[in-house]
Design an enzyme around this catalytic site. Structure first.
Site, PDB file in Angstrom:
ATOM      1  N   ASP A 104       0.862  -1.162   0.000  1.00  0.00           N
ATOM      2  CA  ASP A 104       0.000   0.000   0.000  1.00  0.00           C
ATOM      3  C   ASP A 104       0.909   1.226   0.000  1.00  0.00           C
ATOM      4  O   ASP A 104       2.096   1.119   0.279  1.00  0.00           O
ATOM      5  CB  ASP A 104      -0.845  -0.057   1.285  1.00  0.00           C
ATOM      6  CG  ASP A 104      -1.727   1.150   1.430  1.00  0.00           C
ATOM      7  OD1 ASP A 104      -2.237   1.604   0.406  1.00  0.00           O
ATOM      8  OD2 ASP A 104      -1.891   1.626   2.559  1.00  0.00           O
ATOM      9  N   LYS A 105       0.382   2.372  -0.344  1.00  0.00           N
ATOM     10  CA  LYS A 105       1.232   3.558  -0.315  1.00  0.00           C
ATOM     11  C   LYS A 105       1.044   4.366   0.966  1.00  0.00           C
ATOM     12  O   LYS A 105       1.927   4.474   1.783  1.00  0.00           O
ATOM     13  CB  LYS A 105       0.958   4.442  -1.524  1.00  0.00           C
ATOM     14  CG  LYS A 105       1.895   5.629  -1.599  1.00  0.00           C
ATOM     15  CD  LYS A 105       1.419   6.668  -2.581  1.00  0.00           C
ATOM     16  CE  LYS A 105       0.316   7.531  -2.029  1.00  0.00           C
ATOM     17  NZ  LYS A 105       0.713   8.448  -0.979  1.00  0.00           N
TER      18      LYS A 105
ATOM     19  N   PHE B 208     -12.992  22.340  -6.662  1.00  0.00           N
ATOM     20  CA  PHE B 208     -12.034  21.420  -7.278  1.00  0.00           C
ATOM     21  C   PHE B 208     -12.765  20.306  -8.028  1.00  0.00           C
ATOM     22  O   PHE B 208     -13.820  19.855  -7.607  1.00  0.00           O
ATOM     23  CB  PHE B 208     -11.201  20.799  -6.161  1.00  0.00           C
ATOM     24  CG  PHE B 208     -10.433  19.597  -6.568  1.00  0.00           C
ATOM     25  CD1 PHE B 208      -9.179  19.734  -7.130  1.00  0.00           C
ATOM     26  CD2 PHE B 208     -10.963  18.327  -6.404  1.00  0.00           C
ATOM     27  CE1 PHE B 208      -8.473  18.627  -7.512  1.00  0.00           C
ATOM     28  CE2 PHE B 208     -10.258  17.220  -6.793  1.00  0.00           C
ATOM     29  CZ  PHE B 208      -9.003  17.362  -7.344  1.00  0.00           C
TER      30      PHE B 208
ATOM     31  N   ARG C 153       5.290  17.554  -3.785  1.00  0.00           N
ATOM     32  CA  ARG C 153       4.025  17.792  -4.475  1.00  0.00           C
ATOM     33  C   ARG C 153       3.831  19.292  -4.607  1.00  0.00           C
ATOM     34  O   ARG C 153       3.879  20.013  -3.620  1.00  0.00           O
ATOM     35  CB  ARG C 153       2.878  17.197  -3.662  1.00  0.00           C
ATOM     36  CG  ARG C 153       3.023  15.706  -3.505  1.00  0.00           C
ATOM     37  CD  ARG C 153       2.228  15.205  -2.335  1.00  0.00           C
ATOM     38  NE  ARG C 153       0.818  15.083  -2.667  1.00  0.00           N
ATOM     39  CZ  ARG C 153       0.060  14.095  -2.207  1.00  0.00           C
ATOM     40  NH1 ARG C 153       0.579  13.174  -1.451  1.00  0.00           N
ATOM     41  NH2 ARG C 153      -1.200  14.032  -2.517  1.00  0.00           N
TER      42      ARG C 153
ATOM     43  N   THR D  71      -2.247   1.299  -4.743  1.00  0.00           N
ATOM     44  CA  THR D  71      -2.707   2.402  -3.905  1.00  0.00           C
ATOM     45  C   THR D  71      -4.030   2.950  -4.398  1.00  0.00           C
ATOM     46  O   THR D  71      -4.365   2.848  -5.570  1.00  0.00           O
ATOM     47  CB  THR D  71      -1.653   3.530  -3.880  1.00  0.00           C
ATOM     48  OG1 THR D  71      -2.208   4.624  -3.195  1.00  0.00           O
ATOM     49  CG2 THR D  71      -1.256   3.952  -5.264  1.00  0.00           C
TER      50      THR D  71
ATOM     51  N   LYS E 198      -7.177  -4.791  -5.192  1.00  0.00           N
ATOM     52  CA  LYS E 198      -5.899  -5.130  -4.573  1.00  0.00           C
ATOM     53  C   LYS E 198      -5.806  -6.642  -4.384  1.00  0.00           C
ATOM     54  O   LYS E 198      -4.801  -7.275  -4.702  1.00  0.00           O
ATOM     55  CB  LYS E 198      -5.760  -4.439  -3.211  1.00  0.00           C
ATOM     56  CG  LYS E 198      -5.541  -2.956  -3.296  1.00  0.00           C
ATOM     57  CD  LYS E 198      -5.239  -2.386  -1.912  1.00  0.00           C
ATOM     58  CE  LYS E 198      -4.983  -0.887  -2.011  1.00  0.00           C
ATOM     59  NZ  LYS E 198      -4.545  -0.301  -0.754  1.00  0.00           N
TER      60      LYS E 198
END
Lengths: 338, 1209
Positions: free
Chosen positions: B396-397, B541, B598, B678, B797
């Site tokens: 997983d991230k 957004f 980021r 992820t 997953k």
């Protein structure tokens, strides 16, 4: 400070054991150990081998078959088993002195005393002199537990029933037959004679056997095995003990007597001898052979060339192998390249 | 567990519909519904013995020994005394029973714990505090905030308006966000009026108990009216009540009938590949045993024919036994004697070894995380050696590779970059813990946890540079964060994504403190002065827009639009005059992206009042339009967001956990492939891929699969495959199928030159996992060095893991921290949970838990490797030891008339595995290590043999067996020849059976001890003690057993009296022992030596180097992280879900700032602050897919024992 302790409450202990850091010796098969090791083992083995081989070679053994297969044999007449109390003679000549303490063995071949049933079919309680088991032998003794289903056999079981019952007398032929004294005392293990096998304390011994019967193959009951010596009678008879120590392999020899007497203390002198055999034991039916063996012993026991030869061979192989390994090592030289 | 579920399955088969009446126990009792008590324990005091024994004898090995025992009771067959089998069997049964008992006691405890939880129940018009287990179907109960839901309830009323309740379902389906349930108005009107509730007699008719978490149908009849019930009215056991003061509910299903419990117990019982191989081998051994016994039976038939029938004078046959029947009996007798090829102690020892090695994991200080005070934990003690064979790691991230902490690291304002620490020579300094941080004392509202190292930015703020002020003003205004001020001046931000939290906090510390908001205004404290801005519009957004804007009116009445978003998006909309600043900022952006940060670009624009009025009007029209609302709004947004003035850029670090890149590097050195799965967005995932060094600039190619239909996905995968391996066929090459009866084909590993990476998103993955494409996907993915799957659902997953498991003969490991990783953790051969984080779901269903990702390195490369090595050494040695032991009987058969006579004393047979050889081999399997941990890290390649099953395989087993045959030949025939016709040195007997037995068994004990010495490469004092102790023990026990005293107590049991003293004082006996043991071992030494010379393995090489180095090597040099050349730009790194803006401007939201139901039932991620609590994982929370595979997770006993529960499934 309690706060700090709390923070590390779960921290594992820092010991060599829990952290897998126990000090250790880490040997490796490196050339420096293996090649010299092989040479050393090789040389040591060759040394032991030579000693064993020479010792074994110096042991004298005289082995004579008296089964009576050949018609020329004196025992041929007995081998059919038709004549009761058949006696036969076995002649032999010694050109040289048979040195040292000489032991008299009888040998049997093709005889499977190692069969499981021989081992099982024994009543240890009875043999240790427990009179309760005289009248109530263990079931494992079957089919030699009872005669006619009710009379208990003492000693019971296959092993006891099959006891070897040929007897031998040795004569030196010097004008007349001069009996060579044979000593039957102490031929069984001390522990067998003193601990494992016991006679009941009843006196006379015969009374202990009341209500019992001898094994079917036995010519006489146990309490009559040696009437001359009460300490060699009944269940502690030395011949019986020797027999009951069953052999591991189908061909075996068992100690019969030790040759004693002032004339023979240092060996049998050269000359002619005869062994008078009371031929009772049937072996022809199962293709077994009966032998008489005279032998002396050394520190390594009886004659056995194998051990010496084996040591020599293994020792030599080690040396050869070490050379091969040296060549390989020199050629590849691991792990300098890797 | 199985028993009781079956019981219920039977009982409830007929329940077609559930009927119940509220507050009417008598009526409800007539249906005999299950109460709310749960029972996961298996036994009670009385049933323990029979049930446990019954279960134990269901195991093949135990049943086998029971059969042997029965065989031994038949006198005609019994070749061994009963005690040879009974002693070990009883010991094993006892040990297992003790373990089962402790487990069950724990289960009782946790059952009791759960059953004794308290809840308020409405009984006879009064609320009474009752234990959970006393709650019945039809009861009305009251839940309070943060309480676990007691049973499956029909929601009646709540403290919240509109009868809403908020629940967290993390324990049920792994989603950490809150969900909303709403009661019917008719019941909701009762509120907390006890009298009304007590008088409530609604009747419910609903579906029978089932395990569908996402569905419910039923009706409520109240006052003659019928109301339909659906999932929206139901609270399920396992959920937690949040943000709701109280609520009342009607119990529909209790205890074992709840949906949570109905989802339990389906955990598959994990077994290691060594286990599976062992099963095959044990079958082979049984076959081999049968062959040996047949040969011996035939031998017996021949012997009886040729010798036995002549030998009947002395050895009469029993009645009715002829040669053939005797052969038949012999067959079984030999089955008994030769049973030691599969000794019962094998299984026990394996368990002990695994347990020991599990303890090492728990004890390891190097896997102890001091910050969270969390040690590593082996939650399953049966999978250790599998850790040494991992080929694929699925990670997983968020929370696993990263800390899920965002820090505001750098920014570029008006062409100047801030954030680096520069020394007086103009050199950039490495930022460490000791670097001086900025002092926030000038700002009473600052968050002290926020640290920043570049003082120049504070100076810039203090100098009141307008750009810098605008920059931070933007950050404090343009967001959707909620502020909470419980005490004065103690602000707590509730951000939807940690990124946003970081930005707003940064602004706060630099003097632009966001203080509160209303739907129409935002209040900030600007350099100590409180100002309120009117919030005129919030341009939200979206994934397409990749930006958000706010339009505010300052207290001075100035209209302004602030926009932040992905640089690509902002740059397209900048005013021409910014071009110079753009270039500089681009440079900075590249630099930041190169460091794996980021980035966001920030811009603003002053608005004309007139124009805005017009725009606002159109905006109002558009937002109330019934058709194409979205498009119309988008057009309007587009229109106003142009000619922006660039302010600068921010760089946020998605903090990796310590040592992640190094760990990944080490693992890939060990040929372990790491796939990141992820829920995050593609850009974020890629970004992390780069900062973890999984993706590298110098890779030959990175394929990005993001198509939206099956054909395109197929095409893209095919292209990738062709690029990597031109001319690669359509069809994969399959491994020749070798395992018994398995029809699954296995895909061969393919080799490819060059390094490639593959990034695939969730949509494409769904197509790629389709049956027709999966092979293509698998091949392409396996050729790549790195695979990153983003935006995947928990189910996907698991599917990816299953895919690899299905077609690759490889061991997989899944590591994750959150509830969304549970499915994958369960699917993989080994599941690892990150402990010490918010949720425990992952840990509860995992096999191992570690506090940090970097501990995986030690778990695999050290513990896994050692465990595998030890287990394999153990198995090889154990088989050798027992085969050798057993085969001697085979040779002896030819000399005892095939009568099933044992070679050894029966006591020796009994004690051989239990006493004489048990401890040394256990010592080896608990302490052995070829090289220590430092060297294991230094040479990760040492891990590779495990992946290839090299230490223990069918070949290795066959070699073992051959070696044993050789040893047994030597062990029998050397004593045979040496003792043939020989006597003691006093002329007495020594070639008797008992002496021979003693000689052979002594040779055997010496041989196996020396052989063990050869196998062992790490002699600790304990090992020495065990080996020498066992030898001493052998002689001590032997002399004791053969002593007068023992014989006199039980003559029949100790027939070997005197053998030891009569035989072991003979030189030729000792010479035979020496020859035999040396001869058994020397060829092995020579063979191994030559093998090391000619074909050294990696282990040999490293061990040699260790010898050369003598001391431990210098601390390993961590490869310095290479700064990437900055050719790529990071994407917009916002992990928002769309639509949050609506909430900010809605009234409802503000009443209770944490969560908000929007239109209907679309749920929103909720995170509290940007402490490591929230998850920014972005899989769609409303998607239904992940509910297909519900994860039962109650932090109770349910999981801890689920592995044990399922033998019988």
């Amino acid at each position: 400070m309690p706060k700090k302790e709390l923070e590390t409450a779960n921290r594992p202990d820092n010991t060599a054991f829990t952290q897998q850091r126990l000090p250790a010796w880490q040997p490796m098969l490196s050339a420096g150990i293996v090649i010299p090791g092989f040479v050393l083992i090789g040389l040591a083995f060759i040394g032991i081998g030579v000693a064993l081989f020479i010792t074994s070679r110096n042991i004298t053994v005289l082995e004579m078959d008296y089964t009576g297969v050949e018609t020329s044999s004196d025992c041929f007449k007995c081998s059919a088993g038709t004549i009761p109390n058949c006696l036969c003679n076995l002649y032999f000549t010694l050109n040289d002195t048979f040195p040292g303490q000489v032991y008299f063995y009888y040998g049997l071949t093709n005889y499977f005393q190692s069969h499981r049933k021989f081992g099982v079919s024994v009543d240890a309680y009875q043999l240790s002199g427990d009179t309760y088991y005289f009248t109530n032998p263990l079931n494992v003794c079957a089919p030699y537990q009872f005669v006619n289903g009710s009379i208990p056999i003492v000693p019971c079981g296959l092993s006891a029933n099959s006891m070897f019952n040929d007897t031998f007398k040795l004569y030196q032929l010097v004008n007349v037959s001069k009996p060579v004294p044979l000593d039957g005392r102490g031929i069984a293990w001390w522990s067998d004679y003193n601990v494992k096998y016991r006679n009941p304390t009843t006196t006379p011994l015969k009374n202990a056997f009341n209500g019992t019967i001898k094994p079917p193959c036995w010519p006489k009951p146990a309490y009559e095995l040696d009437l001359t010596d009460p300490s060699n009678n009944g269940l502690v008879n030395q011949d019986f003990l020797v027999w009951m120590r069953r052999a591991a392999l189908p061909n075996f020899r068992k100690l019969y007597r030790r040759i004693t007497g002032p004339d023979y203390a240092s060996g049998l002198p050269p000359g002619n001898y005869t062994i008078e055999i009371a031929y009772n034991y049937p072996t022809m039916i199962f293709n077994g052979r009966k032998k008489v063996v005279l032998s002396n012993v050394s520190w390594m026991g009886g004659k056995n060339d194998f051990l010496g030869v084996a040591y020599l061979v293994v020792g030599s192989l080690c040396v050869v192998m070490s050379i091969v390994m040296l060549i390989v090592y020199a050629t590849f030289k691991f792990p300098e390249d890797g | 567990m199985s028993f009781f579920t079956m019981d219920f399955a039977k009982k409830k088969e007929r329940e077609m519909e559930r009927k119940l009446r509220a507050n009417d126990r008598e009526y409800n009792l007539s249906f005999k519904y299950a109460t709310n008590a749960i029972k996961t324990s298996k036994y009670n005091v009385f049933t323990f013995l029979p049930l446990n024994l019954f279960e134990q004898f269901q195991r093949i090995a135990n049943a086998y020994f029971l059969i042997l025992l029965l065989l031994q009771l038949i006198p005609a067959i019994s070749s061994l005394s009963w005690f040879t089998t009974v002693v070990p069997l009883v010991l094993v049964l006892f040990m297992t029973a003790a373990k089962d008992a402790t487990d069950d006691i724990n289960r009782h405890k946790s059952d009791n714990h759960v059953n004794n939880r308290k809840v308020n129940v409405l009984i006879n018009g009064q609320l009474r505090c009752e234990k959970w287990m006393n709650v019945r179907v039809g009861d009305v109960i009251q839940l309070e905030n943060n309480q676990f839901v007691t049973a499956d309830l029909l929601l009646l009323s709540s403290s919240e308006p509109l009868n809403l309740v908020y629940i967290e379902t993390a324990e049920l389906d792994g989603e950490t966000n809150l969900k909303v349930k709403q009661a019917l108005t008719v019941t909701g009107d009762m509120g907390d009026n006890i009298h009304k509730l007590a008088a409530f007699t609604g009747e419910v008719r609903c579906e029978p108990p089932n395990n569908r978490l996402d569905r419910f149908t039923g009706t409520l009849i109240n006052g003659g009216q019928k109301y339909s019930l659906d999932n929206n009215r139901i609270l399920l056991r396992g959920c937690t009540l949040r943000n709701t003061e109280w609520c009342f509910g009607l119990v529909l299903f209790g205890g074992p009938e709840t949906k949570l419990m109905k989802n339990c117990g389906k955990t598959t019982f994990k077994r290691t590949s060594v286990d599976r191989l062992m099963n095959v081998l044990v079958l082979c051994i049984f076959g081999f045993l049968a062959v040996m016994c047949t040969i011996l039976a035939i031998g017996n038939r021949i012997w009886e024919q040729r010798w036995g029938s002549d030998f009947m004078v002395f050895l009469p046959r029993e009645d009715g036994v002829n040669a053939s029947f005797s052969a038949f009996l012999t067959f079984w007798s030999y089955i008994i004697i030769l049973n030691t090829v599969v000794p019962i102690s094998l299984y026990v020892s394996m368990e002990v070894i695994r347990l020991g090695n599990s303890f090492y994991i728990d004890w390891d200080r190097n896997m102890y995380h001091a910050c969270s005070d969390t040690p590593a934990e082996a939650r399953t003690t049966t999978l250790n050696e599998e850790l040494g064979q991992i080929k694929y790691v699925f990670s997983d991230k968020t929370g696993t590779l990263t800390q899920n902490i965002m820090t505001f690291n750098k920014c570029s304002i008006n062409g100047k970059s801030y954030g680096d620490v520069i020394d007086c020579n103009g050199q950039r300094l490495e930022i460490t813990e000791n670097t001086e941080t900025v002092d926030w004392s000038f700002n009473p509202l600052a968050d002290q946890r926020f640290s920043f190292h570049d003082h120049s930015l504070v100076e810039a703020v203090k100098l009141e540079s307008p750009q810098v002020h605008n920059f931070f003003r933007l950050l404090s205004l343009c967001h959707t964060v909620m502020a909470e001020e419980k005490k004065k001046d103690e602000l707590l931000y509730q951000a939807q994504s940690p990124d946003e939290g970081a930005l707003v906090t940064a602004a706060r510390n630099f003097g632009f403190v966001f203080r509160s908001r209303t739907p129409e205004s935002v209040t900030i404290v600007e350099m100590g002065e409180q100002r309120s801005y009117d919030l005129l519009a919030l341009l939200d957004f979206s994934n397409v827009r990749k930006r958000m804007s706010v339009i505010v009116r300052s207290p001075e009445g100035k209209l302004c639009l602030f926009c932040k978003g992905a640089d690509t998006m902002i740059y397209e909309r900048l005013h021409r005059s910014c071009s110079k600043l753009m270039d500089v900022t681009t440079e900075h952006l590249n630099e930041y992206a190169g460091e794996g940060l980021r980035t966001l670009a920030l811009a603003f624009k002053d608005l004309d009042e007139e124009y805005f009025k017009g725009w606002q009007q159109r905006h109002h029209v558009a937002s109330t339009a019934l058709e194409d609302r979205e498009e119309k709004l988008d057009l309007l947004y587009e229109e106003i967001e142009k000619d922006l003035m660039l302010l600068g850029a921010t760089a946020i670090e998605d903090k990796l956990q310590d040592g992640v890149p190094q760990t990944i590097e080490q693992l890939s050195q060990a040929d372990i492939k790491i796939w990141v799965l992820t829920g995050d967005k593609q850009e974020t995932a890629e970004n992390i891929g780069y900062s973890c060094n999984m993706l590298r600039e110098e890779m030959d190619d990175i394929f990005i699969v993001s198509a939206n239909n099956p054909d395109d996905v197929k095409q893209e995968l095919r292209n990738a495959l062709n690029t990597m391996k031109p001319g690669a066929g359509e069809e994969a090459t399959f491994m020749p199928v070798s395992s018994l009866g398995s029809k699954i084909k296995e895909v061969k590993d393919e080799e490819v030159a060059g390094e490639y990476g593959l990034v695939i998103n969730g949509h494409s993955l769904a197509y790629a996992l389709d049956h027709s494409t999966e092979m293509l996907f698998l091949r392409a993915a396996c050729l790549c060095k790195t695979v990153i799957c983003c935006r995947v659902t928990p189910l996907q997953k698991a599917q990816v893991v299953e895919l690899v498991k299905k077609y690759k003969q490889a061991v997989t490991l899944a590591i994750g921290d959150g509830a969304n990783d549970v499915s994958m953790i369960k699917a993989a051969h080994i599941g690892v949970g990150i402990s010490g984080q918010e949720g425990m779901q992952a840990v509860l269903s995992s096999d191992y838990s570690v506090a940090q990702f970097r501990y995986l390195e030690r778990l695999l490369l050290v513990h896994g490797r050692w465990s595998y090595l030890r287990m394999c050494k153990f198995l090889r040695y154990f088989f050798y030891k027992n085969f050798t032991f057993t085969f001697v009987h085979f040779w002896f058969a030819f000399f005892c008339g095939f009568s099933a006579q044992t070679v050894y004393d029966e006591w020796f047979i009994t004690l051989y595995n239990l006493v004489y050889t048990a401890l040394p081999v256990l010592g080896m399997s608990l302490f052995d290590q070829d090289v220590n941990d430092t060297w294991s890290f230094q040479y990760p390649k040492l891990y590779v043999p495990g992946q290839l099953n090299q230490y223990f395989s069918k070949t290795a087993f066959f070699k073992c067996a051959l070696h044993s045959v050789y040893s047994s030949v030597v062990l029998f025939f050397i004593p045979y020849a040496a003792m043939n016709d020989t006597v003691r040195s006093d002329g007495k007997d020594i070639a008797d059976y008992q002496s021979f037995a003693l000689l052979t068994q002594t040779c055997l004990v010496f041989t196996v001890c020396i052989q063990l010495g050869l196998e062992m490469s790490y002699w600790t004092a304990v090992n020495q003690l065990f080996v020498w102790g066992s030898l001493t023990m052998y002689f001590a026990v032997t002399f004791a057993m053969y002593s007068n005293g023992m014989y006199l107590t039980a003559p029949a049991s100790f027939p070997f009296i005197g053998t030891a003293r009569n035989s072991l004082n003979q030189p030729n006996v000792w010479l035979t022992i020496l020859l035999t043991s040396i001869l058994c071992v020397l060829p092995v030494v020579a063979y191994r030596f030559l093998l090391i010379q000619l074909r050294p393995t990696i282990n040999d090489k490293v061990m040699f180097m260790v010898r050369q180095a003598k001391a431990t090597p210098a601390p390993r040099t961590r490869r310095a992280q290479v700064r990437r050349s900055s050719t790529r730009r990071s994407g917009y790194a916002f992990s928002h879900a769309q639509g949050y803006g609506d909430l900010v401007t809605s009234n409802r939201f503000l009443r209770r700032p944490a969560i908000v139901p929007t239109s209907g039932f679309s749920l929103l991620g909720r995170t509290t602050g940007f402490s490591p609590m929230g998850r920014s994982a972005g899989y769609s929370p409303t998607g239904s897919a992940q509910n297909n595979r519900p994860q039962h997770v109650e932090a109770t006993s349910l999981q801890m024992f689920s592995t044990e529960l399922d033998h019988s499934f």
